[in-house]
Write a protein that holds these residues in place. Structure first.
Motif, PDB file in Angstrom:
ATOM      1  N   THR A  71       0.688 -36.175 -40.984  1.00  0.00           N
ATOM      2  CA  THR A  71       1.877 -35.380 -41.313  1.00  0.00           C
ATOM      3  C   THR A  71       2.396 -34.647 -40.091  1.00  0.00           C
ATOM      4  O   THR A  71       3.611 -34.624 -39.824  1.00  0.00           O
ATOM      5  CB  THR A  71       1.549 -34.378 -42.428  1.00  0.00           C
ATOM      6  N   ALA A  72       1.482 -34.042 -39.324  1.00  0.00           N
ATOM      7  CA  ALA A  72       1.874 -33.306 -38.122  1.00  0.00           C
ATOM      8  C   ALA A  72       2.542 -34.229 -37.112  1.00  0.00           C
ATOM      9  O   ALA A  72       3.572 -33.886 -36.509  1.00  0.00           O
ATOM     10  CB  ALA A  72       0.649 -32.636 -37.493  1.00  0.00           C
ATOM     11  N   MET A  73       1.983 -35.425 -36.939  1.00  0.00           N
ATOM     12  CA  MET A  73       2.542 -36.369 -35.968  1.00  0.00           C
ATOM     13  C   MET A  73       3.916 -36.852 -36.405  1.00  0.00           C
ATOM     14  O   MET A  73       4.839 -36.983 -35.583  1.00  0.00           O
ATOM     15  CB  MET A  73       1.590 -37.550 -35.800  1.00  0.00           C
ATOM     16  N   GLU A  74       4.079 -37.091 -37.684  1.00  0.00           N
ATOM     17  CA  GLU A  74       5.390 -37.508 -38.205  1.00  0.00           C
ATOM     18  C   GLU A  74       6.439 -36.438 -37.912  1.00  0.00           C
ATOM     19  O   GLU A  74       7.569 -36.744 -37.494  1.00  0.00           O
ATOM     20  CB  GLU A  74       5.300 -37.781 -39.701  1.00  0.00           C
ATOM     21  N   ASN A  75       6.065 -35.176 -38.123  1.00  0.00           N
ATOM     22  CA  ASN A  75       6.993 -34.065 -37.861  1.00  0.00           C
ATOM     23  C   ASN A  75       7.320 -33.954 -36.374  1.00  0.00           C
ATOM     24  O   ASN A  75       8.480 -33.722 -35.992  1.00  0.00           O
ATOM     25  CB  ASN A  75       6.402 -32.754 -38.366  1.00  0.00           C
ATOM     26  N   LEU A  76       6.305 -34.117 -35.535  1.00  0.00           N
ATOM     27  CA  LEU A  76       6.520 -34.027 -34.091  1.00  0.00           C
ATOM     28  C   LEU A  76       7.414 -35.159 -33.596  1.00  0.00           C
ATOM     29  O   LEU A  76       8.266 -34.959 -32.722  1.00  0.00           O
ATOM     30  CB  LEU A  76       5.181 -34.046 -33.359  1.00  0.00           C
ATOM     31  N   LEU A  77       7.247 -36.355 -34.157  1.00  0.00           N
ATOM     32  CA  LEU A  77       8.077 -37.493 -33.757  1.00  0.00           C
ATOM     33  C   LEU A  77       9.535 -37.318 -34.184  1.00  0.00           C
ATOM     34  O   LEU A  77      10.453 -37.801 -33.504  1.00  0.00           O
ATOM     35  CB  LEU A  77       7.513 -38.788 -34.336  1.00  0.00           C
ATOM     36  N   GLN A  78       9.744 -36.641 -35.290  1.00  0.00           N
ATOM     37  CA  GLN A  78      11.113 -36.375 -35.721  1.00  0.00           C
ATOM     38  C   GLN A  78      11.814 -35.446 -34.731  1.00  0.00           C
ATOM     39  O   GLN A  78      12.986 -35.612 -34.419  1.00  0.00           O
ATOM     40  CB  GLN A  78      11.113 -35.752 -37.113  1.00  0.00           C
ATOM     41  N   ARG A  79      11.049 -34.472 -34.220  1.00  0.00           N
ATOM     42  CA  ARG A  79      11.615 -33.516 -33.260  1.00  0.00           C
ATOM     43  C   ARG A  79      11.742 -34.121 -31.868  1.00  0.00           C
ATOM     44  O   ARG A  79      12.653 -33.789 -31.118  1.00  0.00           O
ATOM     45  CB  ARG A  79      10.735 -32.263 -33.190  1.00  0.00           C
ATOM     46  N   GLU A  80      10.804 -35.002 -31.501  1.00  0.00           N
ATOM     47  CA  GLU A  80      10.776 -35.583 -30.162  1.00  0.00           C
ATOM     48  C   GLU A  80      10.427 -37.071 -30.256  1.00  0.00           C
ATOM     49  O   GLU A  80       9.272 -37.469 -30.084  1.00  0.00           O
ATOM     50  CB  GLU A  80       9.750 -34.844 -29.289  1.00  0.00           C
ATOM     51  N   PRO A  81      11.412 -37.911 -30.549  1.00  0.00           N
ATOM     52  CA  PRO A  81      11.146 -39.343 -30.759  1.00  0.00           C
ATOM     53  C   PRO A  81      10.576 -40.044 -29.529  1.00  0.00           C
ATOM     54  O   PRO A  81       9.962 -41.105 -29.646  1.00  0.00           O
ATOM     55  CB  PRO A  81      12.529 -39.913 -31.113  1.00  0.00           C
ATOM     56  N   GLY A  82      10.772 -39.454 -28.358  1.00  0.00           N
ATOM     57  CA  GLY A  82      10.344 -40.113 -27.127  1.00  0.00           C
ATOM     58  C   GLY A  82       8.906 -39.854 -26.730  1.00  0.00           C
ATOM     59  O   GLY A  82       8.487 -40.212 -25.621  1.00  0.00           O
ATOM     60  N   VAL A  83       8.092 -39.238 -27.600  1.00  0.00           N
ATOM     61  CA  VAL A  83       6.685 -38.954 -27.283  1.00  0.00           C
ATOM     62  C   VAL A  83       5.978 -40.238 -26.847  1.00  0.00           C
ATOM     63  O   VAL A  83       6.113 -41.284 -27.488  1.00  0.00           O
ATOM     64  CB  VAL A  83       5.964 -38.362 -28.514  1.00  0.00           C
ATOM     65  N   ASN A  84       5.223 -40.126 -25.743  1.00  0.00           N
ATOM     66  CA  ASN A  84       4.493 -41.315 -25.273  1.00  0.00           C
ATOM     67  C   ASN A  84       3.018 -41.044 -24.960  1.00  0.00           C
ATOM     68  O   ASN A  84       2.299 -41.957 -24.534  1.00  0.00           O
ATOM     69  CB  ASN A  84       5.178 -41.931 -24.051  1.00  0.00           C
ATOM     70  N   ALA A  85       2.571 -39.801 -25.167  1.00  0.00           N
ATOM     71  CA  ALA A  85       1.172 -39.464 -24.901  1.00  0.00           C
ATOM     72  C   ALA A  85       0.680 -38.492 -25.969  1.00  0.00           C
ATOM     73  O   ALA A  85       1.341 -37.481 -26.241  1.00  0.00           O
ATOM     74  CB  ALA A  85       1.019 -38.849 -23.515  1.00  0.00           C
ATOM     75  N   VAL A  86      -0.476 -38.813 -26.558  1.00  0.00           N
ATOM     76  CA  VAL A  86      -0.982 -38.000 -27.667  1.00  0.00           C
ATOM     77  C   VAL A  86      -2.450 -37.624 -27.423  1.00  0.00           C
ATOM     78  O   VAL A  86      -3.309 -38.496 -27.270  1.00  0.00           O
ATOM     79  CB  VAL A  86      -0.880 -38.751 -29.013  1.00  0.00           C
ATOM     80  N   TYR A  87      -2.691 -36.320 -27.370  1.00  0.00           N
ATOM     81  CA  TYR A  87      -4.068 -35.807 -27.358  1.00  0.00           C
ATOM     82  C   TYR A  87      -4.490 -35.581 -28.802  1.00  0.00           C
ATOM     83  O   TYR A  87      -3.728 -35.023 -29.601  1.00  0.00           O
ATOM     84  CB  TYR A  87      -4.149 -34.479 -26.606  1.00  0.00           C
ATOM     85  N   THR A  88      -5.718 -35.999 -29.149  1.00  0.00           N
ATOM     86  CA  THR A  88      -6.244 -35.688 -30.488  1.00  0.00           C
ATOM     87  C   THR A  88      -7.639 -35.091 -30.370  1.00  0.00           C
ATOM     88  O   THR A  88      -8.443 -35.503 -29.534  1.00  0.00           O
ATOM     89  CB  THR A  88      -6.305 -36.938 -31.387  1.00  0.00           C
ATOM     90  N   ILE A  89      -7.933 -34.139 -31.236  1.00  0.00           N
ATOM     91  CA  ILE A  89      -9.200 -33.426 -31.221  1.00  0.00           C
ATOM     92  C   ILE A  89     -10.365 -34.323 -31.609  1.00  0.00           C
ATOM     93  O   ILE A  89     -11.470 -34.166 -31.125  1.00  0.00           O
ATOM     94  CB  ILE A  89      -9.139 -32.193 -32.162  1.00  0.00           C
ATOM     95  N   ASN A  90     -10.126 -35.303 -32.498  1.00  0.00           N
ATOM     96  CA  ASN A  90     -11.201 -36.213 -32.922  1.00  0.00           C
ATOM     97  C   ASN A  90     -10.593 -37.519 -33.465  1.00  0.00           C
ATOM     98  O   ASN A  90      -9.371 -37.668 -33.519  1.00  0.00           O
ATOM     99  CB  ASN A  90     -12.114 -35.551 -33.960  1.00  0.00           C
ATOM    100  N   GLU A  91     -11.451 -38.425 -33.867  1.00  0.00           N
ATOM    101  CA  GLU A  91     -10.967 -39.740 -34.306  1.00  0.00           C
ATOM    102  C   GLU A  91     -10.247 -39.740 -35.642  1.00  0.00           C
ATOM    103  O   GLU A  91      -9.278 -40.518 -35.811  1.00  0.00           O
ATOM    104  CB  GLU A  91     -12.122 -40.737 -34.298  1.00  0.00           C
ATOM    105  N   PRO A  92     -10.637 -38.926 -36.629  1.00  0.00           N
ATOM    106  CA  PRO A  92      -9.793 -38.856 -37.825  1.00  0.00           C
ATOM    107  C   PRO A  92      -8.364 -38.418 -37.496  1.00  0.00           C
ATOM    108  O   PRO A  92      -7.395 -38.973 -38.040  1.00  0.00           O
ATOM    109  CB  PRO A  92     -10.524 -37.823 -38.702  1.00  0.00           C
ATOM    110  N   ALA A  93      -8.234 -37.441 -36.592  1.00  0.00           N
ATOM    111  CA  ALA A  93      -6.896 -37.017 -36.171  1.00  0.00           C
ATOM    112  C   ALA A  93      -6.181 -38.145 -35.438  1.00  0.00           C
ATOM    113  O   ALA A  93      -4.965 -38.357 -35.618  1.00  0.00           O
ATOM    114  CB  ALA A  93      -6.982 -35.782 -35.281  1.00  0.00           C
ATOM    115  N   ALA A  94      -6.909 -38.903 -34.633  1.00  0.00           N
ATOM    116  CA  ALA A  94      -6.308 -40.029 -33.920  1.00  0.00           C
ATOM    117  C   ALA A  94      -5.844 -41.107 -34.887  1.00  0.00           C
ATOM    118  O   ALA A  94      -4.784 -41.725 -34.699  1.00  0.00           O
ATOM    119  CB  ALA A  94      -7.311 -40.609 -32.920  1.00  0.00           C
ATOM    120  N   ALA A  95      -6.625 -41.356 -35.934  1.00  0.00           N
ATOM    121  CA  ALA A  95      -6.235 -42.347 -36.940  1.00  0.00           C
ATOM    122  C   ALA A  95      -4.953 -41.920 -37.639  1.00  0.00           C
ATOM    123  O   ALA A  95      -4.069 -42.744 -37.918  1.00  0.00           O
ATOM    124  CB  ALA A  95      -7.359 -42.544 -37.952  1.00  0.00           C
ATOM    125  N   GLY A  96      -4.849 -40.626 -37.934  1.00  0.00           N
ATOM    126  CA  GLY A  96      -3.624 -40.114 -38.543  1.00  0.00           C
ATOM    127  C   GLY A  96      -2.430 -40.245 -37.617  1.00  0.00           C
ATOM    128  O   GLY A  96      -1.336 -40.644 -38.042  1.00  0.00           O
TER     129      GLY A  96
END
Length: 339
Positions: A220-245
């Protein structure tokens, strides 16, 4: 009157003797209230384990490893957990519960690095050995020792890889954090920024979100962030469940590099499948086994008291090696996941 009092005392003695015959009585050593006696399990060494949750696969593996090592050492493991990542009161209650059960030592992955300090101090005052696994307390010497990944270094490895994988692309970074107040969260977050080579308030950072390490929250957080900034090309995630999301939200977008930290077999398979670019493997089985061994050894010889920070290591896993960033491939990862 003296005869009546003497008769009453004899009657009380007889009642106590009868109770001991029926229920069984044991003598209590001086200081018998300390948790280190192990008397709650007939003299067997009793190890308590408190994890952040019972559901996160990482903590499931850690618990399984602790149980296997306890069985190997002839010890008893009592495993408790918070109801969710960030359930500080649940962990405090678990510590108090374990002390009441007279455990020899407690292994804990604190949800809040500061929130459990009072309960830990109370446990240690009763002679219970307390070791932090995976997540350090703040201050670190609130526990006897810490067996954990160097989480800042793990973050550096993730950041260095994601930056190198971008090549010459102008970085547009989002940060999917874990739980506020967690030392692990802070160390990985700061390490990623260091490895990537950007500051917290850099224009390259396009947004952050708290996910509590949960897949659905991260999506959900990533979907919201992509709506605000469609050009995102690098994602840090705290763990693998977050990465899967995050990967689910990114979908088929091209050129988005998602990095992570954990090193589960599922996570390694996701890297092999291209769902995220890389993960940094930790070794929770090693942490748990070392923790159980430390408690068992201390129970036999209190001069063998562990202390300080012990780094249990980490490895970057990817099938797309870039630049000079050291890594292992997913074939190696699948043979060693969470070892």
């Amino acid at each position: 009157m003296r005869r009546v009092r003497r008769s009453a005392r004899l009657t009380a003695t007889a009642v106590v003797a009868l109770a001991c015959t029926v229920a069984g009585c044991s003598s209590t050593k001086s200081g018998g209230d300390d948790g280190g006696s192990g008397s709650g399990s007939g003299g067997k060494v009793v190890v308590g384990l408190v994890t952040k949750t019972n559901s996160n696969p990482y903590f499931v593996k850690l618990r399984e490893s602790a149980k296997a090592q306890a069985d190997k050492r002839g010890a008893k493991l009592i495993a408790l957990a918070g109801k969710f990542d960030g359930d500080n009161q649940g962990q405090v209650d678990a510590i108090n519960n374990l002390v009441a059960q007279k455990v020899t030592g407690i292994l804990i992955t604190p949800s809040s690095s500061k929130g459990v300090l009072g309960a830990i101090a109370a446990a240690r005052s009763k002679g219970v050995l307390v070791i932090a696994l995976d997540t350090a307390t703040e201050p670190a010497d609130a526990v006897d020792a810490t067996f954990a990944t160097d989480n800042e270094d793990a973050g550096v490895k993730q950041g260095a890889y994601v930056k190198a994988a971008l090549g010459q692309a102008d970085p547009k970074v989002v940060l999917l954090d874990g739980t506020p107040g967690s030392t692990v969260d802070d160390l990985r977050h700061n390490g990623f920024l260091e490895g990537f080579g950007i500051a917290e308030k850099s224009p390259a950072v396009k947004g952050t979100a708290v996910t509590n390490g949960d897949q659905s929250k991260a999506q959900t957080a990533m979907e919201n962030l992509l709506q605000r900034e469609p050009g995102v090309n690098a994602v840090y995630t705290i763990n693998e469940p977050a990465a899967a999301g995050a990967a689910q939200a990114v979908g088929t977008r091209k050129g988005v590099v998602v990095g992570s930290i954990d090193g589960s077999c599922t996570g390694v398979r996701n890297v092999a499948a291209g769902k995220f670019a890389a993960t940094v493997m930790q070794f929770p089985q090693k942490m748990a086994a070392m923790g159980v061994d430390a408690v068992a050894d201390y129970a036999k010889d209190d001069t063998k008291k562990p202390e300080g920070f012990v780094d249990t290591g980490s490895e970057l896993i990817t099938d797309k090696q870039v630049g000079s960033v050291a890594s292992k491939d997913t074939a190696w990862g699948l043979k060693n996941c969470w070892g």
